[in-house]
Design an enzyme around this catalytic site. Structure first.
Site, mmCIF file in Angstrom:
data_model
loop_
_atom_site.group_PDB
_atom_site.id
_atom_site.type_symbol
_atom_site.label_atom_id
_atom_site.label_comp_id
_atom_site.label_asym_id
_atom_site.label_seq_id
_atom_site.Cartn_x
_atom_site.Cartn_y
_atom_site.Cartn_z
ATOM 1 N N LYS A 57 20.155 0.117 5.002
ATOM 2 C CA LYS A 57 20.253 -0.606 3.484
ATOM 3 C C LYS A 57 21.613 -1.125 3.158
ATOM 4 O O LYS A 57 21.861 -2.116 2.593
ATOM 5 C CB LYS A 57 20.076 0.690 2.586
ATOM 6 C CG LYS A 57 18.555 1.125 2.756
ATOM 7 C CD LYS A 57 17.518 0.126 2.195
ATOM 8 C CE LYS A 57 16.096 0.550 2.129
ATOM 9 N NZ LYS A 57 15.162 -0.182 1.870
ATOM 10 N N LEU A 76 0.845 -1.152 -0.064
ATOM 11 C CA LEU A 76 0.074 0.094 -0.086
ATOM 12 C C LEU A 76 0.820 1.291 -0.118
ATOM 13 O O LEU A 76 0.515 2.297 -0.021
ATOM 14 C CB LEU A 76 -0.911 -0.006 1.391
ATOM 15 C CG LEU A 76 -1.833 -1.263 1.247
ATOM 16 C CD1 LEU A 76 -2.651 -1.112 2.534
ATOM 17 C CD2 LEU A 76 -2.640 -1.391 0.025
ATOM 18 N N GLN A 93 4.204 3.974 -1.535
ATOM 19 C CA GLN A 93 4.412 4.608 -2.596
ATOM 20 C C GLN A 93 4.757 3.723 -3.732
ATOM 21 O O GLN A 93 4.128 3.899 -4.790
ATOM 22 C CB GLN A 93 5.429 5.857 -2.499
ATOM 23 C CG GLN A 93 5.338 6.749 -3.433
ATOM 24 C CD GLN A 93 6.654 7.596 -3.561
ATOM 25 O OE1 GLN A 93 7.543 7.504 -2.991
ATOM 26 N NE2 GLN A 93 6.741 8.711 -4.505
ATOM 27 N N ARG A 136 -1.533 -2.455 7.393
ATOM 28 C CA ARG A 136 -2.551 -1.784 7.327
ATOM 29 C C ARG A 136 -3.684 -2.241 6.339
ATOM 30 O O ARG A 136 -3.048 -2.794 5.198
ATOM 31 C CB ARG A 136 -2.456 -0.214 7.479
ATOM 32 C CG ARG A 136 -1.642 0.263 6.167
ATOM 33 C CD ARG A 136 -1.371 1.550 6.115
ATOM 34 N NE ARG A 136 -0.334 2.145 5.076
ATOM 35 C CZ ARG A 136 -0.446 2.649 3.965
ATOM 36 N NH1 ARG A 136 -1.618 3.269 3.917
ATOM 37 N NH2 ARG A 136 0.461 2.937 3.141
ATOM 38 N N TYR A 188 18.674 4.775 8.475
ATOM 39 C CA TYR A 188 18.021 4.309 7.205
ATOM 40 C C TYR A 188 19.125 3.797 6.047
ATOM 41 O O TYR A 188 19.143 2.668 5.594
ATOM 42 C CB TYR A 188 17.047 5.231 6.497
ATOM 43 C CG TYR A 188 16.648 4.886 5.303
ATOM 44 C CD1 TYR A 188 15.711 4.030 5.104
ATOM 45 C CD2 TYR A 188 17.150 5.397 4.037
ATOM 46 C CE1 TYR A 188 15.125 3.617 3.908
ATOM 47 C CE2 TYR A 188 16.568 5.246 2.829
ATOM 48 C CZ TYR A 188 15.611 4.242 2.610
ATOM 49 O OH TYR A 188 14.938 3.901 1.535
HETATM 50 P P1 NAD Z 1 6.229 3.703 1.989
HETATM 51 O O1 NAD Z 1 6.616 4.161 3.420
HETATM 52 O O2 NAD Z 1 5.473 4.525 0.907
HETATM 53 O O3 NAD Z 1 5.592 2.314 2.316
HETATM 54 C C1 NAD Z 1 5.907 1.181 3.004
HETATM 55 C C2 NAD Z 1 4.700 0.245 2.970
HETATM 56 O O4 NAD Z 1 5.041 -0.750 4.172
HETATM 57 C C3 NAD Z 1 3.560 1.068 3.882
HETATM 58 O O5 NAD Z 1 2.224 0.651 3.196
HETATM 59 C C4 NAD Z 1 3.585 0.532 5.387
HETATM 60 O O6 NAD Z 1 2.102 0.425 5.782
HETATM 61 C C5 NAD Z 1 4.182 -0.705 5.153
HETATM 62 N N1 NAD Z 1 4.594 -1.307 6.406
HETATM 63 C C6 NAD Z 1 5.449 -0.585 7.278
HETATM 64 N N2 NAD Z 1 5.692 -1.491 8.283
HETATM 65 C C7 NAD Z 1 5.499 -2.674 7.740
HETATM 66 C C8 NAD Z 1 5.573 -3.944 8.586
HETATM 67 N N3 NAD Z 1 5.952 -4.298 9.704
HETATM 68 N N4 NAD Z 1 4.960 -5.041 7.585
HETATM 69 C C9 NAD Z 1 4.274 -4.745 6.720
HETATM 70 N N5 NAD Z 1 3.979 -3.717 5.925
HETATM 71 C C10 NAD Z 1 4.640 -2.761 6.681
HETATM 72 O O7 NAD Z 1 7.615 3.400 1.166
HETATM 73 P P2 NAD Z 1 7.911 3.211 -0.247
HETATM 74 O O8 NAD Z 1 8.366 4.858 -0.791
HETATM 75 O O9 NAD Z 1 6.955 2.643 -1.025
HETATM 76 O O10 NAD Z 1 9.553 2.365 -0.267
HETATM 77 C C11 NAD Z 1 9.371 1.006 -0.447
HETATM 78 C C12 NAD Z 1 10.838 0.445 -0.300
HETATM 79 O O11 NAD Z 1 11.655 1.392 -1.225
HETATM 80 C C13 NAD Z 1 11.616 0.815 0.831
HETATM 81 O O12 NAD Z 1 12.394 -0.485 1.075
HETATM 82 C C14 NAD Z 1 12.225 1.735 0.679
HETATM 83 O O13 NAD Z 1 13.538 2.029 1.642
HETATM 84 C C15 NAD Z 1 12.707 1.935 -0.559
HETATM 85 N N6 NAD Z 1 13.057 3.040 -1.364
HETATM 86 C C16 NAD Z 1 11.905 3.996 -1.545
HETATM 87 C C17 NAD Z 1 12.586 5.492 -2.307
HETATM 88 C C18 NAD Z 1 11.425 6.246 -2.375
HETATM 89 O O14 NAD Z 1 11.673 7.390 -3.160
HETATM 90 N N7 NAD Z 1 10.055 6.182 -2.144
HETATM 91 C C19 NAD Z 1 13.840 5.623 -2.378
HETATM 92 C C20 NAD Z 1 14.692 4.578 -2.352
HETATM 93 C C21 NAD Z 1 14.301 3.267 -1.751
#
Ligand code: NAD
Length: 326
Positions: A151, A18, A20, A44, A147
């Site tokens: 990673k 759910l 981004q 959630r 963070y």
């Molecule tokens: P986000 O915070 O939008 O989404 C994370 C999702 O994980 C949320 O829906 C949350 O409810 C869920 N979540 C949190 N804790 C949880 C748990 N214990 N069990 C199950 N679900 C859980 O993050 P995102 O931006 O979609 O990022 C996803 C991945 O990509 C992450 O590993 C992030 O580090 C990596 N990332 C994202 C970006 C970016 O710009 N968005 C950049 C680099 C890396």
């Protein structure tokens, strides 16, 4: 049946579906491989279910095993994490969720018939002593955020599980991602999403980074395509089992503002850097992704101008639909 579908006779689990990235990735996988093959999971409940969904905490290994067995899961995309800015406010929680979650998934892939794992790393693995411009795949990595530390440790674990146990794990160091569907989840590049929302709503915007802070960025459709291309590439092409550098564009808040102003001349922005400035200052401004191009044919498609046109158009549609349905 198209070529891709013949390659996916099995079920895929997306954890953090759910978020981004998860919301776009789940939709893209469903469109490509069939709705019922893709099981979405998150901690959630979704507002609206668009296919199979399970409530799941990635730190609960037994619960993940149940889902893997019940749904005969053969591939896992593990996206659940605490992001950079939120992680600095809750360091212990970020470490716990980011590390325990990944180790659970890697262990399950080792112990159960899961064939492939995708886990994203980030440009946050780099730090003040990494080269700032055109940052290479291999160089000093001295992250200053919890963070980034999680990673970098995660990357080492991925390579370890591949080398020691043959787990087919694949990873990308995503740059900051910009999308119109899901809301950003507490990262240092979130401003580059928020700024478009304000422009479309006719509101002024106060950015939290200085106007000249250039960072590597990517429009979500490119990131989703890269992820699926990496996962579909033949295993022997994947030379990097820690995580691949991936570059899109690179721009500063001033540049994205100028690009929006071109289409919304009345838009006003000011800049009030907060604690996230220090995080951004420790990251590269651009990335060398030649290894991804060489190994699995990566090529970016979207530049800043093209992304701005699409973001403004999609967000206008979204807000218009919301107004109509009220
Ligand atoms: P986000 O915070 O939008 O989404 C994370 C999702 O994980 C949320 O829906 C949350 O409810 C869920 N979540 C949190 N804790 C949880 C748990 N214990 N069990 C199950 N679900 C859980 O993050 P995102 O931006 O979609 O990022 C996803 C991945 O990509 C992450 O590993 C992030 O580090 C990596 N990332 C994202 C970006 C970016 O710009 N968005 C950049 C680099 C890396």
């Amino acid at each position: 049946m198209n070529k891709d579908q013949t390659h996916i006779p099995h079920n895929i689990l997306v954890i953090g579906a759910l978020g981004q990235i998860g919301s776009d990735l789940t939709a893209a996988l469903r469109a490509r491989f069939g709705k019922n093959h893709i099981v979405a999971a998150d901690i959630r409940e979704p507002v609206q279910k668009e296919g199979p969904f399970v409530l799941l905490d990635v730190t609960d290994k037994e619960a993940i095993i149940d889902v893997v067995q019940q749904h005969a899961i053969k591939e896992i995309y593990h996206l659940a994490a605490i992001l950079s800015a939120k992680g600095e406010q809750h360091p212990q929680l970020a470490w716990e969720i980011n590390m325990k979650g990944l180790l659970n998934i890697l262990d399950i892939a080792r112990e159960y018939p899961v064939e492939k794992v995708f886990w994203p790393s980030s440009i946050a693995v780099f730090g003040p002593n990494s080269p700032k411009v055109h940052t290479p795949q291999y160089c000093v990595t001295d992250p200053t955020t919890v963070y980034g530390i999680s990673k970098l440790a995660g990357e080492r674990w991925c390579e370890y599980y591949f080398e020691k146990y043959g787990v087919d794990v694949r990873s990308i160091r995503y740059p900051g991602l910009i999308s119109y569907k899901g809301a950003p989840g507490g990262g240092t590049t979130d401003y580059a999403v928020d700024i478009y929302h304000h422009a479309v709503k006719g509101e002024a915007y106060t950015g939290f980074l200085s106007e000249e802070t250039a960072l590597p960025m990517m429009y979500m459709p490119d990131a989703i395509r890269a992820t699926i291309e990496l996962m579909r590439a033949p295993a022997e092409n994947i030379q990097i089992r820690s995580s691949y550098n991936l570059a899109g564009m690179s721009f500063s808040p001033a540049e994205v503002y100028a690009s929006i102003r071109h289409h919304v001349p009345s838009f006003q922005v000011d800049f009030e850097p907060d604690f996230r400035q220090q995080i951004a200052d420790s990251w590269p401004s651009s990335i060398d992704d030649s290894q991804a191009t060489k190994d699995w044919g990566w090529e970016m498609a979207y530049g800043l101008e093209q992304m701005t046109i699409e973001m403004l158009a999609r967000l206008r549609e979204k807000y218009m639909l919301e107004t109509v349905s009220r």
